[in-house]
Design a protein around this motif. Structure first.
Motif, mmCIF file in Angstrom:
data_model
loop_
_atom_site.group_PDB
_atom_site.id
_atom_site.type_symbol
_atom_site.label_atom_id
_atom_site.label_comp_id
_atom_site.label_asym_id
_atom_site.label_seq_id
_atom_site.Cartn_x
_atom_site.Cartn_y
_atom_site.Cartn_z
ATOM 1 N N ALA A 116 -12.978 3.847 5.622
ATOM 2 C CA ALA A 116 -12.195 2.612 5.691
ATOM 3 C C ALA A 116 -11.354 2.434 4.432
ATOM 4 O O ALA A 116 -10.203 1.991 4.494
ATOM 5 C CB ALA A 116 -13.126 1.417 5.883
ATOM 6 N N CYS A 117 -11.917 2.791 3.276
ATOM 7 C CA CYS A 117 -11.164 2.667 2.029
ATOM 8 C C CYS A 117 -10.027 3.682 1.980
ATOM 9 O O CYS A 117 -8.925 3.363 1.507
ATOM 10 C CB CYS A 117 -12.103 2.847 0.838
ATOM 11 N N MET A 118 -10.268 4.897 2.462
ATOM 12 C CA MET A 118 -9.189 5.879 2.553
ATOM 13 C C MET A 118 -8.034 5.331 3.396
ATOM 14 O O MET A 118 -6.857 5.446 3.023
ATOM 15 C CB MET A 118 -9.714 7.178 3.162
ATOM 16 N N ARG A 119 -8.367 4.749 4.531
ATOM 17 C CA ARG A 119 -7.333 4.191 5.403
ATOM 18 C C ARG A 119 -6.609 3.028 4.723
ATOM 19 O O ARG A 119 -5.373 2.929 4.784
ATOM 20 C CB ARG A 119 -7.967 3.728 6.715
ATOM 21 N N TYR A 120 -7.370 2.158 4.082
ATOM 22 C CA TYR A 120 -6.788 1.021 3.351
ATOM 23 C C TYR A 120 -5.774 1.518 2.313
ATOM 24 O O TYR A 120 -4.673 0.955 2.175
ATOM 25 C CB TYR A 120 -7.922 0.255 2.680
ATOM 26 N N ILE A 121 -6.119 2.574 1.605
ATOM 27 C CA ILE A 121 -5.241 3.113 0.570
ATOM 28 C C ILE A 121 -3.989 3.726 1.187
ATOM 29 O O ILE A 121 -2.863 3.437 0.760
ATOM 30 C CB ILE A 121 -6.008 4.146 -0.280
ATOM 31 N N GLU A 122 -4.164 4.561 2.193
ATOM 32 C CA GLU A 122 -3.018 5.292 2.735
ATOM 33 C C GLU A 122 -2.090 4.428 3.586
ATOM 34 O O GLU A 122 -0.943 4.811 3.831
ATOM 35 C CB GLU A 122 -3.519 6.507 3.513
ATOM 36 N N LEU A 123 -2.558 3.263 4.019
ATOM 37 C CA LEU A 123 -1.700 2.328 4.758
ATOM 38 C C LEU A 123 -1.071 1.275 3.851
ATOM 39 O O LEU A 123 -0.407 0.355 4.341
ATOM 40 C CB LEU A 123 -2.495 1.646 5.878
ATOM 41 N N ASN A 124 -1.244 1.413 2.541
ATOM 42 C CA ASN A 124 -0.668 0.445 1.618
ATOM 43 C C ASN A 124 0.845 0.295 1.786
ATOM 44 O O ASN A 124 1.359 -0.835 1.755
ATOM 45 C CB ASN A 124 -1.027 0.839 0.180
ATOM 46 N N PRO A 125 1.606 1.375 1.970
ATOM 47 C CA PRO A 125 3.056 1.193 2.165
ATOM 48 C C PRO A 125 3.401 0.355 3.382
ATOM 49 O O PRO A 125 4.358 -0.435 3.362
ATOM 50 C CB PRO A 125 3.570 2.629 2.316
ATOM 51 N N GLN A 126 2.631 0.490 4.468
ATOM 52 C CA GLN A 126 2.885 -0.335 5.655
ATOM 53 C C GLN A 126 2.598 -1.806 5.369
ATOM 54 O O GLN A 126 3.340 -2.691 5.809
ATOM 55 C CB GLN A 126 2.037 0.159 6.826
ATOM 56 N N ARG A 127 1.522 -2.070 4.615
ATOM 57 C CA ARG A 127 1.225 -3.464 4.274
ATOM 58 C C ARG A 127 2.310 -4.054 3.374
ATOM 59 O O ARG A 127 2.534 -5.260 3.366
ATOM 60 C CB ARG A 127 -0.142 -3.575 3.589
ATOM 61 N N ALA A 128 2.990 -3.190 2.612
ATOM 62 C CA ALA A 128 4.079 -3.650 1.753
ATOM 63 C C ALA A 128 5.373 -3.863 2.536
ATOM 64 O O ALA A 128 6.375 -4.286 1.955
ATOM 65 C CB ALA A 128 4.311 -2.638 0.630
ATOM 66 N N GLY A 129 5.349 -3.550 3.831
ATOM 67 C CA GLY A 129 6.528 -3.769 4.659
ATOM 68 C C GLY A 129 7.466 -2.589 4.753
ATOM 69 O O GLY A 129 8.579 -2.721 5.297
ATOM 70 N N TRP A 130 7.041 -1.431 4.251
ATOM 71 C CA TRP A 130 7.893 -0.255 4.340
ATOM 72 C C TRP A 130 7.791 0.332 5.742
ATOM 73 O O TRP A 130 6.696 0.570 6.253
ATOM 74 C CB TRP A 130 7.484 0.783 3.305
ATOM 75 N N LEU A 131 8.923 0.595 6.357
ATOM 76 C CA LEU A 131 8.962 1.079 7.732
ATOM 77 C C LEU A 131 8.846 2.604 7.741
ATOM 78 O O LEU A 131 9.805 3.314 7.429
ATOM 79 C CB LEU A 131 10.254 0.620 8.415
ATOM 80 N N MET A 132 7.667 3.095 8.062
ATOM 81 C CA MET A 132 7.428 4.531 8.138
ATOM 82 C C MET A 132 6.176 4.774 8.955
ATOM 83 O O MET A 132 5.384 3.846 9.193
ATOM 84 C CB MET A 132 7.286 5.146 6.744
ATOM 85 N N GLU A 133 5.994 5.997 9.403
ATOM 86 C CA GLU A 133 4.802 6.331 10.169
ATOM 87 C C GLU A 133 3.570 6.204 9.295
ATOM 88 O O GLU A 133 3.600 6.528 8.106
ATOM 89 C CB GLU A 133 4.905 7.764 10.699
ATOM 90 N N PRO A 134 2.450 5.736 9.859
ATOM 91 C CA PRO A 134 1.215 5.627 9.072
ATOM 92 C C PRO A 134 0.839 6.960 8.435
ATOM 93 O O PRO A 134 0.838 8.000 9.093
ATOM 94 C CB PRO A 134 0.178 5.204 10.113
ATOM 95 N N GLY A 135 0.560 6.921 7.145
ATOM 96 C CA GLY A 135 0.125 8.112 6.429
ATOM 97 C C GLY A 135 1.222 9.063 6.016
ATOM 98 O O GLY A 135 0.946 10.133 5.471
ATOM 99 N N SER A 136 2.486 8.703 6.235
ATOM 100 C CA SER A 136 3.585 9.628 5.962
ATOM 101 C C SER A 136 4.189 9.469 4.561
ATOM 102 O O SER A 136 5.051 10.270 4.173
ATOM 103 C CB SER A 136 4.697 9.442 6.997
ATOM 104 N N TYR A 137 3.768 8.477 3.802
ATOM 105 C CA TYR A 137 4.343 8.225 2.481
ATOM 106 C C TYR A 137 4.081 9.429 1.575
ATOM 107 O O TYR A 137 2.937 9.853 1.380
ATOM 108 C CB TYR A 137 3.746 6.955 1.899
ATOM 109 N N ALA A 138 5.141 9.987 1.004
ATOM 110 C CA ALA A 138 5.039 11.252 0.266
ATOM 111 C C ALA A 138 4.154 11.161 -0.960
ATOM 112 O O ALA A 138 3.479 12.130 -1.320
ATOM 113 C CB ALA A 138 6.434 11.723 -0.136
#
Length: 229
Positions: A116-138
Motif C-alpha cells: 500500500a505504501c509503494m502504491r501511495y508513493i508511486e501515485l503521488n504525481p496523480q494526487r498532485a493533479g498531473w495527468l499521466m498513466e499510473p506509475g509512469s512518472y519517470a
C-alpha cells in the motif's frame, strides 16, 4: 513538548518524507534530478539501506526503505543532503539549506502496509493533479515495477516478488494494483504515520515495537484515564 526521537528499526521498511523549505523546489531540471538520484543510490549503498520505492517530486521526496542498522537512514539522508545541497547551490548560484527541517519517517508492518505504501508513493504525481498513466512518472520507481525499465536504485521486496511467479505476472499485478488507487483512509494513515513519526501496523506489531523501544510507539489518548470499575 520535546520532540520525540526518530524510531528506526533495522530490518523493517520505513516510509520517509523530505520536503523543500517553505515548499520550495528541491530540483529545477532533469540534471538536478539525475544528480539527486545518483547521490541517493550511492548513499543507500554505503549505508546498507535497501530502497523499495521512491518518487522525486519538484518540492519533496518519498522513499520506502529498509535499513540494516539503526543509523542507516539518518546517515544516508545526511550524506545525500550534504552532497546534493552543495552541488545544487553551486550550480544555481544560491546558498543555504533546501530542507524543511529534518526528514520524517516511520516504520511499517510489511505484511499489512508495504504494498500500500509503494502504491501511495508511486501515485503521488496523480494526487498532485498531473495527468499521466499510473506509475509512469519517470522520476519514480513506478516504471521499474511496471517493467518499463530496470532501475538500479530499487531492491525489490519479497512481498512484491510474491505477487507473481514471473516478471510479467508481477508487472501485471502491480498495474492492476495501481489502477485501484489509494483510498482516502489509506492516504491519511500513511501520510500521518510518516509525518508524525508513529509506526503503522497491527496492535501486535506495535506491542512488539514497544517492548524493544524506550520511546512511545503510539500517541497517548487525550483526557483523563478512565476509572476502573
Amino acid at each position: 513538548m520535546a520532540r520525540l526521537p526518530r524510531l528506526v528499526v533495522p530490518g523493517l521498511p520505513h516510509h520517509l518524507i523530505q520536503r523543500g523549505h517553505n515548499r520550495q523546489p528541491i530540483v529545477l531540471d532533469d540534471e538536478d534530478r539525475r544528480q539527486f538520484l545518483a547521490l541517493l543510490r550511492e548513499a543507500a549503498i554505503n549505508q546498507r539501506v535497501a530502497l523499495h520505492a521512491y518518487v522525486l517530486m519538484d518540492n519533496h521526496l518519498h522513499l520506502l526503505a529498509t535499513p540494516e542498522t539503526p543509523e542507516g537512514l539518518s546517515r544516508m539522508m545526511q550524506s545525500l543532503g550534504r552532497r546534493y545541497v552543495a552541488a545544487f547551490n553551486q550550480r544555481h548560484g544560491r546558498s543555504g539549506t533546501l530542507w524543511e527541517g529534518r526528514f520524517r519517517a516511520a516504520p511499517l508492518e510489511a505484511e499489512r502496509h508495504l504494498l500500500a505504501c509503494m502504491r501511495y508513493i508511486e501515485l503521488n504525481p496523480q494526487r498532485a493533479g498531473w495527468l499521466m498513466e499510473p506509475g509512469s512518472y519517470a522520476w519514480s520507481s513506478g516504471p521499474h515495477h511496471l517493467g518499463h525499465r530496470r532501475d538500479p536504485l530499487i531492491t525489490e521486496h519479497p512481498l512484491f516478488w510474491a505477487s507473481g511467479n514471473t516478471p510479467f505476472e508481477r508487472e501485471a499485478a502491480w498495474r492492476a494494483w495501481l489502477e485501484q488507487g489509494v483510498s482516502p483512509e489509506e492516504q491519511r494513515a500513511l501520510g500521518d504515520s510518516a509525518l508524525k513519526g508513529w509506526p503503522l501496523g497491527s496492535a501486535g506489531f506495535l506491542q512488539a515495537l514497544a517492548e524493544g523501544s524506550e520511546r512511545p510507539v503510539a500517541p497517548r489518548q487525550r483526557g483523563r484515564p478512565r476509572k476502573q470499575v
